[in-house]
Design a protein around this motif. Structure first.
Motif, PDB file in Angstrom:
ATOM      1  N   MET A 112       0.861  -1.184   0.000  1.00  0.00           N
ATOM      2  CA  MET A 112       0.000   0.000   0.000  1.00  0.00           C
ATOM      3  C   MET A 112       0.893   1.227   0.000  1.00  0.00           C
ATOM      4  O   MET A 112       1.951   1.229   0.642  1.00  0.00           O
ATOM      5  CB  MET A 112      -0.887  -0.014   1.254  1.00  0.00           C
ATOM      6  CG  MET A 112      -1.814   1.193   1.368  1.00  0.00           C
ATOM      7  SD  MET A 112      -2.949   1.089   2.785  1.00  0.00           S
ATOM      8  CE  MET A 112      -4.455   0.582   1.962  1.00  0.00           C
ATOM      9  N   LEU A 113       0.463   2.270  -0.724  1.00  0.00           N
ATOM     10  CA  LEU A 113       1.219   3.530  -0.748  1.00  0.00           C
ATOM     11  C   LEU A 113       1.411   4.017   0.684  1.00  0.00           C
ATOM     12  O   LEU A 113       0.486   3.966   1.483  1.00  0.00           O
ATOM     13  CB  LEU A 113       0.451   4.585  -1.547  1.00  0.00           C
ATOM     14  CG  LEU A 113       0.331   4.371  -3.056  1.00  0.00           C
ATOM     15  CD1 LEU A 113      -0.693   5.329  -3.634  1.00  0.00           C
ATOM     16  CD2 LEU A 113       1.676   4.536  -3.737  1.00  0.00           C
ATOM     17  N   SER A 114       2.588   4.508   1.003  1.00  0.00           N
ATOM     18  CA  SER A 114       2.854   5.007   2.349  1.00  0.00           C
ATOM     19  C   SER A 114       2.451   6.483   2.450  1.00  0.00           C
ATOM     20  O   SER A 114       2.168   7.123   1.444  1.00  0.00           O
ATOM     21  CB  SER A 114       4.340   4.862   2.676  1.00  0.00           C
ATOM     22  OG  SER A 114       5.078   5.760   1.882  1.00  0.00           O
ATOM     23  N   VAL A 115       2.420   6.985   3.674  1.00  0.00           N
ATOM     24  CA  VAL A 115       2.115   8.406   3.889  1.00  0.00           C
ATOM     25  C   VAL A 115       3.086   9.261   3.083  1.00  0.00           C
ATOM     26  O   VAL A 115       2.690  10.223   2.420  1.00  0.00           O
ATOM     27  CB  VAL A 115       2.267   8.762   5.382  1.00  0.00           C
ATOM     28  CG1 VAL A 115       1.794  10.175   5.637  1.00  0.00           C
ATOM     29  CG2 VAL A 115       1.491   7.785   6.234  1.00  0.00           C
ATOM     30  N   GLU A 116       4.369   8.903   3.130  1.00  0.00           N
ATOM     31  CA  GLU A 116       5.393   9.676   2.422  1.00  0.00           C
ATOM     32  C   GLU A 116       5.134   9.670   0.922  1.00  0.00           C
ATOM     33  O   GLU A 116       5.263  10.698   0.257  1.00  0.00           O
ATOM     34  CB  GLU A 116       6.800   9.114   2.701  1.00  0.00           C
ATOM     35  CG  GLU A 116       7.273   9.261   4.138  1.00  0.00           C
ATOM     36  CD  GLU A 116       6.604   8.279   5.100  1.00  0.00           C
ATOM     37  OE1 GLU A 116       6.174   7.192   4.620  1.00  0.00           O
ATOM     38  OE2 GLU A 116       6.492   8.571   6.301  1.00  0.00           O
ATOM     39  N   ASP A 117       4.755   8.506   0.393  1.00  0.00           N
ATOM     40  CA  ASP A 117       4.443   8.411  -1.048  1.00  0.00           C
ATOM     41  C   ASP A 117       3.364   9.412  -1.427  1.00  0.00           C
ATOM     42  O   ASP A 117       3.508  10.167  -2.394  1.00  0.00           O
ATOM     43  CB  ASP A 117       3.917   7.006  -1.402  1.00  0.00           C
ATOM     44  CG  ASP A 117       4.995   5.942  -1.335  1.00  0.00           C
ATOM     45  OD1 ASP A 117       6.180   6.311  -1.442  1.00  0.00           O
ATOM     46  OD2 ASP A 117       4.650   4.759  -1.184  1.00  0.00           O
ATOM     47  N   VAL A 118       2.268   9.401  -0.648  1.00  0.00           N
ATOM     48  CA  VAL A 118       1.121  10.250  -0.997  1.00  0.00           C
ATOM     49  C   VAL A 118       1.478  11.729  -0.840  1.00  0.00           C
ATOM     50  O   VAL A 118       1.138  12.553  -1.679  1.00  0.00           O
ATOM     51  CB  VAL A 118      -0.119   9.881  -0.146  1.00  0.00           C
ATOM     52  CG1 VAL A 118      -1.285  10.786  -0.491  1.00  0.00           C
ATOM     53  CG2 VAL A 118      -0.499   8.428  -0.349  1.00  0.00           C
ATOM     54  N   LEU A 119       2.209  12.063   0.239  1.00  0.00           N
ATOM     55  CA  LEU A 119       2.598  13.459   0.447  1.00  0.00           C
ATOM     56  C   LEU A 119       3.529  13.929  -0.656  1.00  0.00           C
ATOM     57  O   LEU A 119       3.447  15.064  -1.123  1.00  0.00           O
ATOM     58  CB  LEU A 119       3.291  13.620   1.802  1.00  0.00           C
ATOM     59  CG  LEU A 119       2.400  13.444   3.026  1.00  0.00           C
ATOM     60  CD1 LEU A 119       3.196  13.684   4.300  1.00  0.00           C
ATOM     61  CD2 LEU A 119       1.208  14.384   2.966  1.00  0.00           C
ATOM     62  N   ASP A 120       4.408  13.033  -1.082  1.00  0.00           N
ATOM     63  CA  ASP A 120       5.353  13.340  -2.136  1.00  0.00           C
ATOM     64  C   ASP A 120       4.604  13.661  -3.435  1.00  0.00           C
ATOM     65  O   ASP A 120       4.964  14.578  -4.171  1.00  0.00           O
ATOM     66  CB  ASP A 120       6.256  12.112  -2.319  1.00  0.00           C
ATOM     67  CG  ASP A 120       7.433  12.415  -3.205  1.00  0.00           C
ATOM     68  OD1 ASP A 120       7.949  13.537  -3.087  1.00  0.00           O
ATOM     69  OD2 ASP A 120       7.817  11.547  -4.005  1.00  0.00           O
ATOM     70  N   ILE A 121       3.541  12.920  -3.690  1.00  0.00           N
ATOM     71  CA  ILE A 121       2.793  13.103  -4.930  1.00  0.00           C
ATOM     72  C   ILE A 121       1.877  14.331  -4.853  1.00  0.00           C
ATOM     73  O   ILE A 121       1.849  15.156  -5.760  1.00  0.00           O
ATOM     74  CB  ILE A 121       1.972  11.831  -5.251  1.00  0.00           C
ATOM     75  CG1 ILE A 121       2.910  10.677  -5.607  1.00  0.00           C
ATOM     76  CG2 ILE A 121       0.992  12.084  -6.392  1.00  0.00           C
ATOM     77  CD1 ILE A 121       2.260   9.318  -5.603  1.00  0.00           C
ATOM     78  N   LEU A 122       1.129  14.455  -3.762  1.00  0.00           N
ATOM     79  CA  LEU A 122       0.120  15.513  -3.690  1.00  0.00           C
ATOM     80  C   LEU A 122       0.680  16.840  -3.178  1.00  0.00           C
ATOM     81  O   LEU A 122       0.083  17.888  -3.399  1.00  0.00           O
ATOM     82  CB  LEU A 122      -1.052  15.070  -2.810  1.00  0.00           C
ATOM     83  CG  LEU A 122      -1.857  13.867  -3.319  1.00  0.00           C
ATOM     84  CD1 LEU A 122      -2.992  13.532  -2.364  1.00  0.00           C
ATOM     85  CD2 LEU A 122      -2.410  14.134  -4.708  1.00  0.00           C
ATOM     86  N   ALA A 123       1.819  16.790  -2.474  1.00  0.00           N
ATOM     87  CA  ALA A 123       2.489  18.000  -1.989  1.00  0.00           C
ATOM     88  C   ALA A 123       1.553  18.924  -1.190  1.00  0.00           C
ATOM     89  O   ALA A 123       1.492  20.121  -1.435  1.00  0.00           O
ATOM     90  CB  ALA A 123       3.135  18.760  -3.145  1.00  0.00           C
ATOM     91  N   LEU A 124       0.814  18.348  -0.248  1.00  0.00           N
ATOM     92  CA  LEU A 124      -0.021  19.132   0.664  1.00  0.00           C
ATOM     93  C   LEU A 124       0.430  18.872   2.091  1.00  0.00           C
ATOM     94  O   LEU A 124       0.916  17.794   2.397  1.00  0.00           O
ATOM     95  CB  LEU A 124      -1.495  18.689   0.570  1.00  0.00           C
ATOM     96  CG  LEU A 124      -2.385  19.133  -0.563  1.00  0.00           C
ATOM     97  CD1 LEU A 124      -3.830  18.837  -0.203  1.00  0.00           C
ATOM     98  CD2 LEU A 124      -2.220  20.590  -0.877  1.00  0.00           C
ATOM     99  N   PRO A 125       0.256  19.854   3.000  1.00  0.00           N
ATOM    100  CA  PRO A 125       0.547  19.569   4.403  1.00  0.00           C
ATOM    101  C   PRO A 125      -0.477  18.580   4.970  1.00  0.00           C
ATOM    102  O   PRO A 125      -1.663  18.654   4.659  1.00  0.00           O
ATOM    103  CB  PRO A 125       0.409  20.938   5.072  1.00  0.00           C
ATOM    104  CG  PRO A 125      -0.362  21.782   4.132  1.00  0.00           C
ATOM    105  CD  PRO A 125      -0.137  21.249   2.762  1.00  0.00           C
ATOM    106  N   LEU A 126       0.011  17.652   5.765  1.00  0.00           N
ATOM    107  CA  LEU A 126      -0.847  16.603   6.334  1.00  0.00           C
ATOM    108  C   LEU A 126      -1.459  17.104   7.640  1.00  0.00           C
ATOM    109  O   LEU A 126      -0.742  17.513   8.548  1.00  0.00           O
ATOM    110  CB  LEU A 126      -0.002  15.355   6.587  1.00  0.00           C
ATOM    111  CG  LEU A 126      -0.722  14.080   6.991  1.00  0.00           C
ATOM    112  CD1 LEU A 126      -1.582  13.558   5.848  1.00  0.00           C
ATOM    113  CD2 LEU A 126       0.282  13.011   7.413  1.00  0.00           C
ATOM    114  N   VAL A 127      -2.791  17.066   7.741  1.00  0.00           N
ATOM    115  CA  VAL A 127      -3.426  17.512   8.980  1.00  0.00           C
ATOM    116  C   VAL A 127      -3.974  16.318   9.765  1.00  0.00           C
ATOM    117  O   VAL A 127      -4.365  16.441  10.929  1.00  0.00           O
ATOM    118  CB  VAL A 127      -4.516  18.571   8.705  1.00  0.00           C
ATOM    119  CG1 VAL A 127      -5.736  17.961   8.046  1.00  0.00           C
ATOM    120  CG2 VAL A 127      -4.909  19.322   9.968  1.00  0.00           C
TER     121      VAL A 127
END
Lengths: 272, 89
Positions: free
Chosen positions: A188-203
């Motif tokens: 499964m895509l990791s948190v880092e993967d998704v943040l890297d792709i979407l480039a949004l701050p995680l809340v």
């Protein structure tokens, strides 16, 4: 909108079924518990569900539609939550009257709500068409909900593009329905993967939790009771982060410190 | 190759799919964000190769022109290995 002290937050995702309505209901309760006057606005006029999530489906007499046509007053249209009176639901209009809602209507509702609330959470419908555009009309900021799943990330990216084009700021991400074991096994895509792709701050990062379905069955959002279910804890943390508190994000590794995950990390050692 | 992949090959287990998702997403998002369809990119690739080939001789079958995306910015990246400069110039 004009009242600067009221925050209008759009909860959106593009894709359906990722947990927008669940997040809206739980965040609404959690913010009310933090002493914030909160309204949740069901902007999904075709398929309304926010009333069910909150267990308020039998208490709806008037809707946003009646309010705008002048058939009722604001206090009549707002459904107060029994246990959490600082939380109110503004129900969607009649599903048979799909055409009535326009961006101007949404702005009108926002103007009425602004002086009475600290937060208005707008539960957007799935998709990026007219329904989404209407829901976004009154938004001052947005939370994009995504699952670590290929189609959800793609749709979230599309929504982020549209929100950026409208100048809606800040945009923040809630990664929902994460399965730590699958992430540890790289399935499964990791948190880092998704943040890297979407480039949004995680809340917020919420793990898959079967309590979510059980609480929906009961019509009682998880955050209503002080239970310790992982999703309930994180929903409450998201509310505190919105309030400006620095609450650390959940650590996936701490939930995976067993032998299996250490073995998992060993397995990723490069040998060739 | 990581230990995991070696074992996966030995025991015929499902390979790690997260990497595939990452890679496929990168590609599809580069196209989504730029609103360029693959056919248009392919046409651009052929024209760029034709222009560059007027001046230099390229390695056969090595001319790559791709959309890449990082931090929500999309770039057209060309990798064109040169064999030699055309002598007639």
């Amino acid at each position: 909108m004009d009242d600067s002290s009221c925050r209008f937050i759009l909860i959106c995702s593009g894709k359906g079924g990722v947990g927008k309505t669940t997040l809206t209901a739980n965040l609404g309760v959690a913010l009310a518990k933090l002493d914030c006057k909160t309204a949740v606005l069901d902007a999904d006029f075709g398929l309304r569900n926010l009333d069910l999530m909150l267990g308020l489906e039998n208490r709806i007499v008037y809707t946003a539609q009646d309010l705008l046509s002048g058939s009722c007053r604001l206090e009549q249209a707002l459904v107060k939550h029994k246990q959490e009176p600082r939380l109110s639901l503004m129900p969607a209009g009649n599903p048979r009257m799909l055409e009535w809602l326009k961006t101007d209507h949404m702005k009108e509702i926002a103007t009425l709500l602004a002086p009475r609330f600290d937060y208005v959470l707008i539960d957007a419908p799935a998709g990026v068409e007219a329904g989404f555009r209407n829901a976004a009309a009154a938004a001052g900021e947005a939370i994009v909900v995504a699952n670590p799943e290929i189609s959800s990330v793609r749709d979230a990216d599309r929504v982020i593009g549209l929100l950026n084009a409208r100048g809606i700021q800040p945009l923040q991400l809630v990664l929902n329905r994460v399965r730590p074991t699958m992430v540890a096994h790289q399935q499964m895509l990791s948190v880092e993967d998704v943040l890297d792709i979407l480039a949004l701050p995680l809340v917020g990062m919420v793990c898959e939790d079967e309590q979510v379905i059980m609480s929906a069955n009961r019509g009682e959002p998880l955050t209503l009771n002080d239970g310790g279910s992982p999703a309930a804890v994180e929903y409450a943390c998201i509310a505190r982060r919105l309030q400006g508190e620095a609450v650390p994000l959940p650590d996936l590794d701490s939930q995976n410190q067993g032998l299996l995950s250490r073995l998992g990390r060993l397995m990723n050692t490069r040998i060739l | 190759m990581a230990i995991r992949e070696l074992l996966e090959r030995l025991f015929g287990r499902q390979p790690a799919t997260a990497a595939m998702a990452r890679q496929r997403l990168r590609l599809v998002l580069a196209h989504d964000r730029s609103d360029l369809n693959p056919e248009l990119v392919e046409r651009m690739r052929r024209e760029i190769l034709a222009v560059v080939s007027k001046y230099v001789e390229l390695e056969d079958g090595h001319g790559e022109v791709n959309l890449e995306t990082e931090d929500r910015t999309t770039a057209l990246v060309a990798n064109l290995p040169i064999r030699r400069v055309r002598s007639s110039l």
